[in-house]
Design a protein around this motif. Structure first.
Motif, mmCIF file in Angstrom:
data_model
loop_
_atom_site.group_PDB
_atom_site.id
_atom_site.type_symbol
_atom_site.label_atom_id
_atom_site.label_comp_id
_atom_site.label_asym_id
_atom_site.label_seq_id
_atom_site.Cartn_x
_atom_site.Cartn_y
_atom_site.Cartn_z
ATOM 1 N N ILE A 150 -0.743 6.116 5.413
ATOM 2 C CA ILE A 150 -0.891 4.718 5.849
ATOM 3 C C ILE A 150 -2.374 4.331 5.943
ATOM 4 O O ILE A 150 -2.794 3.302 5.399
ATOM 5 N N MET A 175 4.832 0.797 5.908
ATOM 6 C CA MET A 175 3.461 1.115 5.506
ATOM 7 C C MET A 175 2.472 0.632 6.572
ATOM 8 O O MET A 175 1.266 0.770 6.410
ATOM 9 N N TYR A 225 6.462 6.877 5.950
ATOM 10 C CA TYR A 225 5.106 7.330 5.644
ATOM 11 C C TYR A 225 4.465 7.859 6.922
ATOM 12 O O TYR A 225 4.735 7.350 8.010
#
Ligand code: HEM
Length: 192
Positions: A14, A179, A9
């Motif tokens: 995020i 994440m 990501y």
């Protein structure tokens, strides 16, 4: 680093994820408290705060959905089992739906309320009510609807948190840490 790739990501996804998560959980707790508080004055102030943060959340969710539609999502690590591989996108889609529908149902609720209290997010500007018929029946219906949509959304969030913790502590893969930062994406932790 801003955008997602096939394996990680980016910062935009995020930051939006954690901002929205904090707002959703905070809104849930505030909602539970404010309708059970004895002082009418405090309850009124808290409801106005709940509306302000709800609108902020709705705006962020629209940005997030735009970002999600315009970018790819990283693949799940190879070790994730086939059942979870199938279930994950369904739960994620339901989570996006909840993030949209819960604040929208709150907006409908205040729009049909016979109290006709204007929405003034953070005392900055008046946000118009949605064009629905004001009535006591409609208000009661949407109080019930907003409450149960929030509870269903809360249950999904709980499921999502438990799944993330299972990945981190049990399966010891990168699903949770990727994440947290794009730098953690390749640091897979092998089971001992
Ligand atoms: C994701 C965002 C939101 C969440 C998670 C949320 C959650 C909740 C919860 C848990 C309650 C208490 C339900 C109960 O136990 O009776 C509640 C009540 C309420 N919410 Fe929200 N809400 C959100 C957004 C909004 C928005 C955007 C508005 C209005 C613009 C709003 C207006 C209200 C009102 C007026 C009540 C009180 C209903 C009553 O009179 O019982 N909410 N919300």
């Amino acid at each position: 680093m801003l955008r997602n790739t096939d394996t990680r990501y980016g910062w935009a996804a995020i930051v939006l994820h954690w901002l929205i998560a904090a707002l959703f959980i905070g809104q849930f707790a505030l909602g539970l408290v404010m309708v059970r508080i004895a002082s009418q004055r405090t309850a009124f102030e808290l409801i106005q705060l709940h509306k302000s943060f709800g609108f902020l959340l709705l705006g962020l969710v629209l940005v997030r959905i735009g970002w999600w539609l315009g970018s790819k999502s990283p693949e799940l690590p190879d070790e994730v089992d086939p059942l979870e591989r199938k279930a994950a996108p369904i739960v994620h889609l339901l989570l996006y739906a909840a993030q949209l529908v819960v604040p929208l149902s709150g907006w409908v609720l205040v729009s049909v309320s016979v109290l006709e209290i204007p929405s003034v997010p953070f005392n900055l500007f008046v946000l118009p009510h949605l064009p629905f018929q004001v009535s006591e029946q409609a208000e009661n219906f949407w109080i019930f609807g907003h409450r149960w949509l929030a509870y269903a959304g809360g249950a999904l969030v709980l499921l999502h948190i438990l799944a993330a913790l299972r990945h981190h502590f049990w399966l010891r893969d990168v699903v949770l840490v990727r994440m947290i930062s794009p730098f953690f994406a390749s640091r897979a932790r092998k089971p001992e």
